[in-house]
Design a protein around this motif. Structure first.
Motif, short mmCIF file in Angstrom:
data_model
loop_
_atom_site.label_atom_id
_atom_site.label_comp_id
_atom_site.label_asym_id
_atom_site.label_seq_id
_atom_site.Cartn_x
_atom_site.Cartn_y
_atom_site.Cartn_z
N LEU A 11 4.42 -33.18 -48.70
CA LEU A 11 4.87 -34.24 -48.57
C LEU A 11 5.55 -34.59 -50.06
CD1 LEU A 11 6.40 -36.65 -47.40
CD2 LEU A 11 4.28 -38.09 -47.77
N VAL A 12 4.84 -34.38 -51.05
CA VAL A 12 5.20 -34.57 -52.54
C VAL A 12 6.29 -33.64 -52.84
CG1 VAL A 12 4.30 -34.52 -54.86
CG2 VAL A 12 2.92 -35.90 -53.23
N ALA A 13 5.78 -32.20 -52.35
CA ALA A 13 6.91 -31.08 -52.66
C ALA A 13 8.25 -31.43 -52.12
CB ALA A 13 6.35 -29.88 -52.33
N ALA A 14 8.32 -31.83 -50.91
CA ALA A 14 9.41 -32.27 -50.15
C ALA A 14 10.34 -33.34 -51.11
CB ALA A 14 9.18 -32.82 -48.80
N ILE A 15 9.52 -34.47 -51.27
CA ILE A 15 10.26 -35.42 -52.07
C ILE A 15 10.60 -35.16 -53.42
CG2 ILE A 15 9.87 -37.76 -53.44
CD1 ILE A 15 7.81 -38.12 -51.27
N LEU A 16 10.05 -34.12 -54.08
CA LEU A 16 10.46 -33.55 -55.53
C LEU A 16 11.66 -32.57 -55.16
CD1 LEU A 16 7.13 -32.67 -56.96
CD2 LEU A 16 8.82 -34.48 -57.69
N TYR A 17 11.76 -31.79 -54.20
CA TYR A 17 12.85 -31.18 -53.84
C TYR A 17 14.12 -31.96 -53.68
CZ TYR A 17 16.16 -28.07 -51.16
OH TYR A 17 17.05 -27.40 -50.63
N PHE A 18 14.16 -33.08 -52.82
CA PHE A 18 15.27 -33.85 -52.79
C PHE A 18 15.60 -34.55 -53.99
CE2 PHE A 18 14.40 -33.52 -48.21
CZ PHE A 18 15.23 -33.22 -47.61
N VAL A 19 14.59 -34.90 -54.80
CA VAL A 19 14.99 -35.54 -55.97
C VAL A 19 15.82 -34.82 -56.91
CG1 VAL A 19 13.95 -37.01 -57.74
CG2 VAL A 19 13.33 -37.67 -55.31
N VAL A 20 15.13 -33.35 -57.14
CA VAL A 20 15.51 -32.70 -58.03
C VAL A 20 16.99 -31.87 -57.53
CG1 VAL A 20 14.90 -30.61 -59.44
CG2 VAL A 20 13.34 -32.55 -59.24
N VAL A 21 16.81 -31.02 -56.24
CA VAL A 21 17.63 -30.08 -55.77
C VAL A 21 18.97 -30.92 -55.25
CG1 VAL A 21 18.12 -28.19 -54.44
CG2 VAL A 21 16.03 -28.28 -55.77
N GLU A 22 18.41 -31.88 -54.39
CA GLU A 22 19.68 -32.56 -53.44
C GLU A 22 19.88 -34.01 -54.09
OE1 GLU A 22 20.03 -29.34 -51.30
OE2 GLU A 22 21.26 -31.30 -51.05
N ARG A 23 19.69 -33.99 -55.37
CA ARG A 23 19.80 -35.35 -55.88
C ARG A 23 21.11 -36.20 -55.67
NH1 ARG A 23 19.30 -35.53 -62.28
NH2 ARG A 23 21.02 -34.12 -62.01
N ASP A 24 22.32 -35.47 -55.64
CA ASP A 24 23.61 -35.95 -55.47
C ASP A 24 23.78 -36.35 -54.05
OD1 ASP A 24 25.31 -33.54 -57.83
OD2 ASP A 24 24.35 -35.58 -58.17
N ARG A 25 23.25 -35.38 -53.22
CA ARG A 25 23.51 -35.93 -51.53
C ARG A 25 22.89 -37.28 -51.15
NH1 ARG A 25 22.40 -30.87 -47.98
NH2 ARG A 25 23.25 -32.48 -46.35
N LEU A 26 21.70 -37.31 -51.93
CA LEU A 26 20.76 -38.50 -51.81
C LEU A 26 21.40 -39.75 -52.18
CD1 LEU A 26 18.06 -39.55 -50.86
CD2 LEU A 26 16.91 -39.13 -52.85
N ALA A 27 21.85 -39.77 -53.38
CA ALA A 27 22.53 -40.82 -54.09
C ALA A 27 23.81 -41.37 -53.31
CB ALA A 27 23.03 -40.66 -55.53
N ALA A 28 24.72 -40.48 -52.67
CA ALA A 28 25.74 -40.66 -51.97
C ALA A 28 25.31 -41.48 -50.66
CB ALA A 28 26.44 -39.49 -51.76
N PHE A 29 24.25 -40.80 -50.06
CA PHE A 29 23.70 -41.39 -48.82
C PHE A 29 23.19 -43.13 -49.14
CE2 PHE A 29 22.06 -41.58 -44.60
CZ PHE A 29 20.71 -42.21 -44.68
N ALA A 30 22.62 -43.12 -50.22
CA ALA A 30 21.98 -44.42 -50.37
C ALA A 30 23.29 -45.26 -50.64
CB ALA A 30 21.05 -44.29 -51.76
#
Length: 415
Positions: A11-30
């Motif tokens: 779970l921590v690894a998945a969160i780190l992946y989205f924060v680091v690798v998919e950061r732009d997509r996550l910010a746009a979604f939020a």
């Protein structure tokens, strides 16, 4: 027991992946999610505000108003009138007789003293000659009357001397009382003779004055045989025809003086205080000719029928282009005034019958303002009595009263 640490690590690894690798997509979604919530909330607030405002506006009376600003206008007094000759006289006969002169044609120019009509002398010259003869006869009696007076005065002097001598002799006893009485009577007779001679002299002088009066009357009668122009001007009518019989009062001719000419009008009592002698004035004739002059007369008494005052404007007319009796529009200059140009339909009456307009004040509140009519025109009227700037209701003013809230719509006013 080892399964839980493994799941936690995944779970921590998945969160780190989205924060680091998919950061732009996550910010746009939020961000989209938050903006949709804010937009929905603001839309609801605006909709509620518009609904309240629309509800309040729908309850107000809608009117049409114009934003009017005062302008300084030349508040000339305008009235209608007509032209009049400066002088006009009807030359009439003062005695009777036959006309022995050729008539002057209508419209002829005449000068002061020019002969217009002459009558047959008839017996007028004979009467004048007789009067002069009587005057000479009366004057010839003067020396005789004066000599009679002198003779009477000498006799009185002689009678007084004789009477004085008789009295002195009577005192010494050398003369009788009869002689004294006789000399005294002679004195009284001489005094009576003087009175008679003096009366005769006065009568002769009265005869001279009577003869002089007869001569003057005869000369005046001869002068009346000739009728002349009283001033320079034009003949409005042809003079009396040759051979016509004229009686006292018969018309010989009418003489007009058209330079200068007067333009006459009648000012209502509401404007008479704005008209003064010496004011500049202009007039427009029905022919389109425009002339200027000065006010030379303002009546102090109103016409009992129309309650207006006569005003005369004197205008030069050297070329005699202006005729007597032409209709004219007169404009008399007066002090300038601040006025608003409004359509005539904007005028109304309040409950007291006062003429005015209804205006929109701050907050959309209606107020009534009394006005004064300054000038009338084909496109509108000029009124005074309003503030320098005023929102005047031109449509719907008959359906509102003072103090009512309205929803005005403004339009441009053509001036």
């Amino acid at each position: 027991m080892r399964l839980i640490p493994v799941l936690t690590a995944l779970l921590v690894a998945a969160i780190l992946y989205f924060v680091v690798v998919e950061r732009d997509r996550l910010a746009a979604f939020a961000g989209n999610g938050a903006s949709e919530e804010v937009s929905e909330e603001s839309t609801e607030d605006v909709t509620e505000s518009d609904a309240v405002e629309a509800s309040e506006t729908s309850n107000l009376i809608r009117v049409v108003a114009v934003r009017s600003e005062a302008r300084t206008i030349d508040s000339a007094v305008v009235l209608r009138g007509e032209t009049e000759a400066d002088r006009e006289v009807e030359v009439r006969a003062e005695t009777s007789g036959l006309v022995i002169t050729e008539p002057l044609r209508r419209g002829s120019s005449v000068t002061a003293g020019q002969e217009l009509c002459r009558l047959d002398v008839g017996t007028s010259t004979a009467v004048l000659a007789e009067a002069k003869a009587r005057l000479l006869e009366a004057r010839a009696r003067i020396p005789s009357a004066q000599a009679t007076v002198a003779e009477a005065e000498a006799r009185l002097e002689e009678a007084k001397i004789n009477d004085n001598a008789a009295r002195k002799l009577s005192e010494g006893g050398f003369a009788s009382s009869t002689r004294v009485a006789s000399t005294a009577a002679s004195v009284r007779a001489a005094e009576a003779s003087i009175q008679a001679a003096t009366s005769g002299l006065e009568s002769t002088q009265a005869g001279i004055e009577s003869a002089q009066a007869l001569v003057a009357a005869a000369e005046r009668e001869v002068e009346r045989l000739t009728m002349v122009a009283p001033f320079d001007g034009l003949l409005e009518s042809k003079t009396a025809e040759l051979g016509s019989l004229m009686q006292p009062g018969s018309l010989c001719g009418t003489v007009l003086r058209l330079d200068p000419i007067r333009v006459v009008g009648f000012v209502p009592e509401t404007d008479i205080s704005r008209v003064n002698e010496g004011s500049l004035a202009g007039a427009r004739l029905t022919t389109g000719q425009e002339v200027t002059g000065q006010v030379t007369f303002v009546s102090r008494s109103a016409d009992p029928q129309t309650r207006t005052f006569r005003v005369e404007v004197t205008v030069p007319n050297g070329d005699l282009a202006i005729r007597d009796g032409q209709t004219a529009e007169i404009m008399i200059s007066a002090d300038g005034a601040a006025a608003h140009f409004l359509p005539q339909s904007s005028l109304t009456l309040n409950d007291e019958g006062t003429l005015g307009v209804r205006i929109v004040q701050d907050g959309g509140i209606v107020a009534f303002k009394a006005v004064e009519l300054l000038r009338d025109g084909t496109d509108g009227i000029w009124v005074g009595g309003l503030p320098d700037k005023a929102d005047v209701i031109v449509v719907g003013h008959e359906f509102v009263i003072e103090g009512v809230h309205v929803a005005p719509t403004y339009r441009e006013l053509d001036q």
